[in-house]
Write an enzyme that holds these catalytic residues in place. Structure first.
Site, PDB file in Angstrom:
ATOM      1  N   HIS A  10       8.410   3.073   8.934  1.00  0.00           N
ATOM      2  CA  HIS A  10       8.657   2.228   9.346  1.00  0.00           C
ATOM      3  C   HIS A  10       7.206   2.672  10.604  1.00  0.00           C
ATOM      4  O   HIS A  10       7.045   4.291  10.499  1.00  0.00           O
ATOM      5  CB  HIS A  10      10.328   2.152  10.598  1.00  0.00           C
ATOM      6  CG  HIS A  10       9.463   1.753  11.778  1.00  0.00           C
ATOM      7  ND1 HIS A  10      10.017   0.151  11.379  1.00  0.00           N
ATOM      8  CD2 HIS A  10      10.089   1.437  13.111  1.00  0.00           C
ATOM      9  CE1 HIS A  10       9.428  -0.534  12.761  1.00  0.00           C
ATOM     10  NE2 HIS A  10       9.322   0.252  13.377  1.00  0.00           N
ATOM     11  N   SER A  62       0.804  -1.490   0.311  1.00  0.00           N
ATOM     12  CA  SER A  62      -0.177  -0.223   0.489  1.00  0.00           C
ATOM     13  C   SER A  62       1.436   1.438   0.017  1.00  0.00           C
ATOM     14  O   SER A  62       0.278   2.729  -0.805  1.00  0.00           O
ATOM     15  CB  SER A  62      -1.069  -0.026   1.045  1.00  0.00           C
ATOM     16  OG  SER A  62      -0.209   0.205   2.415  1.00  0.00           O
TER      17      SER A  62
HETATM   18  C1  GAR Z   1       3.715  -0.287   6.472  1.00  0.00           C
HETATM   19  O1  GAR Z   1       3.500  -0.350   7.705  1.00  0.00           O
HETATM   20  C2  GAR Z   1       5.347  -0.322   6.849  1.00  0.00           C
HETATM   21  O2  GAR Z   1       5.572   0.968   7.465  1.00  0.00           O
HETATM   22  C3  GAR Z   1       5.579  -1.531   7.411  1.00  0.00           C
HETATM   23  O3  GAR Z   1       5.397  -2.305   6.917  1.00  0.00           O
HETATM   24  C4  GAR Z   1       3.890  -2.217   6.086  1.00  0.00           C
HETATM   25  C5  GAR Z   1       4.282  -2.106   4.862  1.00  0.00           C
HETATM   26  O4  GAR Z   1       2.380  -1.908   4.400  1.00  0.00           O
HETATM   27  N1  GAR Z   1       7.287  -1.391   7.118  1.00  0.00           N
HETATM   28  C6  GAR Z   1       8.020  -1.884   8.698  1.00  0.00           C
HETATM   29  O5  GAR Z   1       7.665  -2.094   9.762  1.00  0.00           O
HETATM   30  C7  GAR Z   1       9.707  -1.548   8.366  1.00  0.00           C
HETATM   31  N2  GAR Z   1      10.133  -1.738   9.535  1.00  0.00           N
HETATM   32  P1  GAR Z   1       2.511  -2.217   2.407  1.00  0.00           P
HETATM   33  O6  GAR Z   1       3.177  -3.621   2.149  1.00  0.00           O
HETATM   34  O7  GAR Z   1       0.993  -2.063   2.621  1.00  0.00           O
HETATM   35  O8  GAR Z   1       2.723  -0.962   2.200  1.00  0.00           O
END
Ligand code: GAR
Length: 210
Positions: A118, A21
């Site tokens: 993050h 996302s």
């Molecule tokens: C997001 O919340 C991002 O901040 C987190 O993973 C999720 C990915 O969501 N990242 C971490 O935790 C890195 N340490 P997405 O695939 O929908 O962008």
């Protein structure tokens, strides 16, 4: 950033492991003619990452570099990732839910040119389960951070943060939803300012409070 053509947008890659996302938010931002980046590749360490399909549907080049055949040799997988990025002319890498612990090989190769998002207000709550841990700690402000990647996980110079207030009765899912909304605003804004520091930020500063 040096460019070979008259297109002065920075060629970036987005690295994902899951739904993508934040990648979607960056794709949407890059569609604006004045955004200073263009996406040359979306790369995932998971061939089944749902975000790859989203990227393909948006007409982007995708690469799946499965980490599993490399076993414990993280650096060997990273060498393959690095070679793929360089061959495509990538200049800046955006980690967007790329859930791999990086070795110094990749962090040094892309030092100062690799961003991560993050879901916490770093330096609080690096690692996993940030929303649960924020509630356990009783923090009143929570949020997300975009930072430059160093060899320490979820560490490095902070480029931008967005905060939400924690309400009585909030669950980890509530926080995850409200923080994710802010992530989608923050990542494009932080990337824009990283690439064009001379342009005044549309949001008025490094901290967006919602
Ligand atoms: C997001 O919340 C991002 O901040 C987190 O993973 C999720 C990915 O969501 N990242 C971490 O935790 C890195 N340490 P997405 O695939 O929908 O962008």
């Amino acid at each position: 950033m040096s460019e070979q053509s008259s297109d002065d947008r920075c060629p970036i890659a987005i690295l994902i492991s899951g739904r993508g996302s934040n990648m979607r938010a960056l794709i949407d931002a890059c569609a604006a003619p004045d955004f200073p980046a263009r996406i040359v590749m979306v790369l995932s360490n998971r061939p089944d990452a749902p975000g790859l399909e989203v990227a393909r549907a948006a007409g982007l080049r995708t690469e799946a570099l499965d980490h599993r055949p490399f076993g414990r040799d993280r650096a060997a997988h990273e060498r393959a990732v690095d070679a793929t990025l360089r061959a495509a002319g990538v200049e800046v890498v955006c980690l967007a839910g790329y859930m791999r612990l990086l070795t110094p090989f990749l962090t040094e190769a892309w030092a100062g040119r690799m961003l991560n998002i993050h879901p916490s207000l770093l330096p609080a709550f690096p690692g996993l389960h940030t929303h649960e841990r924020a509630l356990e700690a009783g923090v009143k402000l929570h949020g997300c951070t975009v930072h430059l990647v160093t060899e320490r996980m979820d560490d490095g110079p902070i480029l931008g943060q967005a905060a939400i207030s924690v309400q009585i009765g909030d669950t980890p899912d509530h926080l995850a939803g409200r923080v994710l909304e802010q992530e989608h605003r923050l990542y494009p804004a932080a990337l824009r300012r990283f690439l064009r520091p001379e342009t005044p930020p549309a949001d008025g500063g490094s901290l967006l409070v919602a």
